[in-house]
Design a protein around this motif. Structure first.
Motif, PDB file in Angstrom:
ATOM      1  N   TYR A 660      35.025  54.055  41.895  1.00  0.00           N
ATOM      2  CA  TYR A 660      34.333  53.242  40.890  1.00  0.00           C
ATOM      3  C   TYR A 660      35.325  52.353  40.133  1.00  0.00           C
ATOM      4  O   TYR A 660      35.091  51.161  39.949  1.00  0.00           O
ATOM      5  CB  TYR A 660      33.580  54.148  39.920  1.00  0.00           C
ATOM      6  N   LEU A 661      36.459  52.935  39.704  1.00  0.00           N
ATOM      7  CA  LEU A 661      37.436  52.154  38.935  1.00  0.00           C
ATOM      8  C   LEU A 661      38.092  51.078  39.797  1.00  0.00           C
ATOM      9  O   LEU A 661      38.344  49.968  39.333  1.00  0.00           O
ATOM     10  CB  LEU A 661      38.499  53.088  38.355  1.00  0.00           C
ATOM     11  N   ASN A 662      38.371  51.413  41.067  1.00  0.00           N
ATOM     12  CA  ASN A 662      38.937  50.395  41.968  1.00  0.00           C
ATOM     13  C   ASN A 662      37.962  49.236  42.153  1.00  0.00           C
ATOM     14  O   ASN A 662      38.355  48.059  42.148  1.00  0.00           O
ATOM     15  CB  ASN A 662      39.269  51.013  43.324  1.00  0.00           C
ATOM     16  N   LYS A 663      36.700  49.589  42.316  1.00  0.00           N
ATOM     17  CA  LYS A 663      35.687  48.553  42.495  1.00  0.00           C
ATOM     18  C   LYS A 663      35.535  47.729  41.223  1.00  0.00           C
ATOM     19  O   LYS A 663      35.384  46.497  41.278  1.00  0.00           O
ATOM     20  CB  LYS A 663      34.352  49.200  42.867  1.00  0.00           C
ATOM     21  N   ARG A 664      35.605  48.398  40.072  1.00  0.00           N
ATOM     22  CA  ARG A 664      35.483  47.681  38.808  1.00  0.00           C
ATOM     23  C   ARG A 664      36.642  46.709  38.627  1.00  0.00           C
ATOM     24  O   ARG A 664      36.446  45.569  38.166  1.00  0.00           O
ATOM     25  CB  ARG A 664      35.426  48.672  37.643  1.00  0.00           C
ATOM     26  N   ARG A 665      37.856  47.166  38.978  1.00  0.00           N
ATOM     27  CA  ARG A 665      39.008  46.271  38.883  1.00  0.00           C
ATOM     28  C   ARG A 665      38.853  45.094  39.839  1.00  0.00           C
ATOM     29  O   ARG A 665      39.195  43.951  39.505  1.00  0.00           O
ATOM     30  CB  ARG A 665      40.295  47.048  39.173  1.00  0.00           C
ATOM     31  N   SER A 666      38.348  45.365  41.032  1.00  0.00           N
ATOM     32  CA  SER A 666      38.140  44.301  42.006  1.00  0.00           C
ATOM     33  C   SER A 666      37.113  43.293  41.498  1.00  0.00           C
ATOM     34  O   SER A 666      37.292  42.070  41.632  1.00  0.00           O
ATOM     35  CB  SER A 666      37.688  44.892  43.338  1.00  0.00           C
ATOM     36  N   MET A 667      36.029  43.814  40.883  1.00  0.00           N
ATOM     37  CA  MET A 667      34.996  42.933  40.344  1.00  0.00           C
ATOM     38  C   MET A 667      35.529  42.112  39.165  1.00  0.00           C
ATOM     39  O   MET A 667      35.184  40.939  38.997  1.00  0.00           O
ATOM     40  CB  MET A 667      33.775  43.750  39.906  1.00  0.00           C
ATOM     41  N   GLU A 668      36.388  42.740  38.359  1.00  0.00           N
ATOM     42  CA  GLU A 668      36.967  42.021  37.226  1.00  0.00           C
ATOM     43  C   GLU A 668      37.871  40.888  37.719  1.00  0.00           C
ATOM     44  O   GLU A 668      37.857  39.769  37.190  1.00  0.00           O
ATOM     45  CB  GLU A 668      37.756  42.999  36.353  1.00  0.00           C
ATOM     46  N   LYS A 669      38.649  41.183  38.752  1.00  0.00           N
ATOM     47  CA  LYS A 669      39.509  40.150  39.338  1.00  0.00           C
ATOM     48  C   LYS A 669      38.669  39.024  39.920  1.00  0.00           C
ATOM     49  O   LYS A 669      38.979  37.834  39.751  1.00  0.00           O
ATOM     50  CB  LYS A 669      40.375  40.773  40.430  1.00  0.00           C
ATOM     51  N   ARG A 670      37.580  39.392  40.564  1.00  0.00           N
ATOM     52  CA  ARG A 670      36.670  38.397  41.151  1.00  0.00           C
ATOM     53  C   ARG A 670      36.022  37.555  40.050  1.00  0.00           C
ATOM     54  O   ARG A 670      35.852  36.344  40.193  1.00  0.00           O
ATOM     55  CB  ARG A 670      35.614  39.116  41.982  1.00  0.00           C
ATOM     56  N   ARG A 671      35.675  38.229  38.942  1.00  0.00           N
ATOM     57  CA  ARG A 671      35.024  37.521  37.838  1.00  0.00           C
ATOM     58  C   ARG A 671      35.956  36.482  37.233  1.00  0.00           C
ATOM     59  O   ARG A 671      35.556  35.354  36.937  1.00  0.00           O
ATOM     60  CB  ARG A 671      34.581  38.522  36.774  1.00  0.00           C
ATOM     61  N   ARG A 672      37.236  36.872  37.064  1.00  0.00           N
ATOM     62  CA  ARG A 672      38.199  35.918  36.509  1.00  0.00           C
ATOM     63  C   ARG A 672      38.391  34.720  37.441  1.00  0.00           C
ATOM     64  O   ARG A 672      38.457  33.569  36.997  1.00  0.00           O
ATOM     65  CB  ARG A 672      39.531  36.626  36.259  1.00  0.00           C
TER      66      ARG A 672
END
Length: 802
Positions: A660-672
């Motif tokens: 979950y945290l890896n995916k959240r970090r990936s989504m945050e990077k994608r969002r930026r």
């Protein structure tokens, strides 16, 4: 002052009078009752302070109430009240259980170590028969007042009312009042206790009640104390699965327990004992245990290759020479048949040669009308075995050569084989019987000598490989294993049986004796009590310790409103009972501290110790006999098998957190990245439009293509509304799309339509392949307002232009 020790050895050694000091010491010694012991050691039962005493007394009474109602198949209704009464607190706990019979009430509440669950191998909250009677004892010690008990069974008669205390000299109840009473409940039990205490542990008390309700959603609990009141309604009408008592499991029994079981059983044979006294043991498993015991008790017989034609051995001639006075033809036939059978077998052990000689002696005797007696047969076996074992070295050379690496030269292998053969030659037992441990000694001595004299290396792996090679070629002996009585009388043989049980593959213990919370309810309980972003739960398969099965469950809540400052919260449960004291002494906490939580995305200064939040960890141990650190049942003991399962359960849930945290970090990077492109793209589109003179680009469509997003667009033309789903990603998507429209769209075959307060909700669940598009259409009459929501696709991978 003269010490007694200084006088030792003084006086006449022939003095017949006994030592007066010893006599005086003997007169001062006496037995004490369990009640008298706990009278002076209240802290062992959890009554070491006034604050903790209130929590412990309520805990014991509520646990009893839950056990009683569940065993009777009744949904629990439990009432708990704490009142200030002068210098004391009055505790009242009432339940709607089946009640207790008139004869049993004094013993249940007025006698320590009296209970129905101590010997039962099934999960229950109470185990030793100490808890509630210990609360009665503490009450009378601190207030001097008796416990007041009302109990009513469902037999139509009046309730029974008792006032009683415990005689600490005899551990027996003293009944002050015994009479009938009217009670509005159809059945149940009520106890009132007055004791010294204080409310400094108010938070622990609230936590106990709250978490008891969380892990027992089938119970209704009403709680009142001087400042606050709570009521936890029943969340389900389903009782926990009914448990069944089981027998112990072979993998968890200890030697002392096994000896006791051997003394008590009526079984004659080991196989009968195994099937009759243990769970998960059928005929096949019992036979495997007996075979393993046979290996450990008698050893195996080394099997040697039959002599080849080119070898300087002759079984026929040896047997012929050993058999006399049976006639030339009969002797020749016997010798020939034995030799051919040995050659056909390829590799034989001593017991197999005995069997071959017996079979051929019978057959040849009938054919030639001769009798081959026991002595003749023994001579024939000895002669044949002597020829078979005359060249063990070449046999062992092949085994050692196959078991060791190719880097060992022939001379070293030959030397090792020769020395190992010498060990068998030197055996007193010419049958070459060895246990595996004895065989390991042979190999170690031969290897050590080879290292010393031949400057070679024989490491642990090579030695174990040689042992395994010889052992696997050896033959299990035909001797009957000792019977149960013989095993019980010899501690060494019993120890061998225990080892045989532990090395036999046996199914895990059945779980119908346990009632774990379940993975789903652990998840639901965390979700109900904590506003978090993420939840995970895990329930392990049953394992065994001390003959008792157990199941470990774990859960994690993360993020949301959880406190990010400080250590994580650890919720501990045993048999659905919250553990609110002795956190530092509990195995659950020790395991949490020893996990490297940084591997799972949690902050953990130094890489060990309690990790930091925002997170809650929940651990539940369910067992037929939870090993607590003390009679107060506040902490789980450090049992390696249980600690291993706690760690595995936590890691299983933690892996989901890591994903979950890896995916959240990936989504945050994608969002930026998406935000940067969204800022730049309009300027680029404007410049391009100025240079080319074309219409400006559709920014949303371009952004979706660049980011490989799913794009949803709406178009309205002549009363037809179209929602088009473009999947620019590289995997299929199956979103749930809900369109809210202010105009009636009519009925649709491919969409669910629901009208609510003048708005219509259309719901589709299309599957759109990577690179494809799908159009969802409906008709309206006139103008309308629209709003679309999409579930099943992360916000960072979704672009809506509608």
């Amino acid at each position: 002052m003269t010490s007694f020790q200084s006088q030792l050895g003084e006086g006449d050694g022939d003095d017949p009078d006994p030592d007066p000091i010893a006599e005086e010491l003997a007169r001062s010694q006496r037995s004490i009752s369990i009640a008298e012991f706990f009278e002076k050691n209240k802290q062992m039962l959890g009554f070491d302070s006034g604050a903790k005493a209130l929590v412990t007394a309520i805990k014991e009474a509520v646990d009893n109430a839950l056990d009683a109602t569940e065993e009777a198949g009744i949904l629990p209704d439990i009432y708990v009240e704490i009142e200030e009464v002068g210098d004391y607190y009055r505790l009242t706990i009432e339940d709607n259980g089946p009640g207790i019979t008139k004869e049993q009430v004094p013993k249940v509440f007025g006698k320590l170590l009296y209970g129905s669950r101590f010997h039962a191998r099934e999960q229950s909250r109470g185990q030793q028969g100490i808890g509630i009677s210990a609360a009665v004892l503490y009450s009378q010690l601190t207030s001097g007042k008796p416990a007041k008990i009302t109990s009513k069974t469902n037999n139509g008669s009046d309730a029974q009312y008792f006032e009683l205390t415990i005689d600490t000299d005899t551990n027996e109840p003293e009944i002050d009042v015994e009479e009938g009473a009217s009670w509005e409940r159809p059945h149940g039990t009520r106890i009132e206790l007055e004791m010294e205490g204080n409310m400094r542990a108010r938070q622990q008390l609230h936590d106990y009640i709250k978490y008891t309700a969380v892990v027992n959603p089938h119970a209704r609990i009403e709680f009142h104390e001087p400042k606050e009141s709570f009521k936890f309604e029943r969340a389900t009408d389903d009782l926990p699965p009914e448990t069944e008592e089981i027998r112990p499991h072979p993998h968890g029994v200890e030697l002392g327990t096994l000896l006791k079981m051997l003394d008590a059983t009526d079984s004659y044979s080991v196989t009968g004992f195994m099937q009759g006294e243990f769970t998960r043991v059928g005929q096949k498993t019992a036979t495997s245990v007996a075979d393993n015991l046979r290996d450990r008790h008698f050893g195996r017989e080394a099997a040697w290759s039959a002599p080849q034609a080119n070898e300087d051995t002759d079984i026929r001639a040896a047997v012929t020479a050993a058999v006399s006075n049976k006639g030339a033809e009969a002797t020749k036939t016997l010798a020939t048949n034995v030799a051919e059978s040995v050659e056909d077998a390829g590799r034989v052990a001593h017991s197999e040669v005995v069997t071959l000689v017996d079979e051929h002696a019978e057959a040849v005797g009938e054919e030639y009308d001769k009798t081959f007696g026991e002595t003749v047969r023994e001579n024939a076996v000895e002669a044949a075995w002597g020829e078979i074992t005359s060249n063990r070295r070449s046999d062992l050379y092949e085994l050692v050569d196959e078991a060791t690496t190719s880097r060992k030269d022939d001379a070293v292998v030959e030397a090792m084989a020769r020395r190992l053969a010498d060990k068998f030659d030197d055996q007193e037992d010419q049958r070459n019987r060895v246990t595996r441990d004895e065989l390991r000694e042979f190999v170690d001595r031969a290897a050590d000598m080879t290292i010393e004299r031949d400057d070679a290396s024989f490491g642990e792996t090579a030695r174990e490989n040689v042992v395994e090679a010889v052992w696997s070629q050896s033959v299990r002996v035909p001797d009957e294993v000792p019977n149960v009585k013989s095993v019980a009388e010899d501690r060494d043989t019993a120890a061998r049986l225990l080892e045989a049980m532990r090395e036999t593959d046996i199914l895990s213990p059945p779980t119908d004796c346990l009632a774990p919370i379940s993975e789903e309810l652990v998840y639901a309980g965390l979700e109900k009590e904590y506003e978090a972003d993420f939840y995970a739960s895990a329930t392990r398969d049953a394992e065994v310790h001390g003959g008792d099965p157990f199941v470990v469950e774990a859960g994690i809540a993360y993020g949301g409103d959880l406190d990010a400052g400080g250590s994580v919260d650890v919720l501990r449960f045993a048999n659905r009972v919250p553990l609110v004291y002795q956190r530092g002494a509990c195995a659950t906490v020790d395991v949490v501290k020893n996990i490297n939580w940084r591997n799972y995305g949690l902050d953990q200064p130094g890489g060990s110790g309690m990790p930091n939040g925002p997170a809650v960890l929940m651990i539940h141990v369910a067992s037929t006999n939870v090993p607590f650190t003390s009679e107060s049942k506040d902490a789980v003991a450090n049992i390696p098998e249980i600690e291993d399962e706690i760690e595995l359960a936590l890691r299983e849930a933690a892996r989901e957190l890591k994903s979950y945290l890896n995916k959240r970090r990936s989504m945050e990077k994608r969002r930026r990245k998406q935000n940067v492109i969204a800022d730049i793209l309009p300027e680029m589109a404007g410049k391009l439009s100025e240079v080319t003179g074309r219409e400006p680009l559709d920014i949303d469509d371009s952004l979706a293509r660049i980011m490989n997003n799913v794009l949803i667009e709406r178009s309205v033309e002549d009363g037809t509304v179209e929602l088009t789903v473009h999947n620019h990603g590289d995997t299929n998507v199956a979103p749930e799309i809900t369109e809210i429209v202010s105009s009636n769209p009519g009925d649709h075959d491919d969409a669910t339509v629901v009208e609510m307060d003048g708005e219509w909700f259309l719901k589709w669940s299309p599957t759109v392949a990577a690179g494809d598009s799908e159009t969802l259409a409906y008709d309206i009459d006139g103008d309308a307002d629209f709003d679309v929501s999409v579930e099943g696709i992360e916000a960072e991978k979704l672009t809506i232009n509608a």
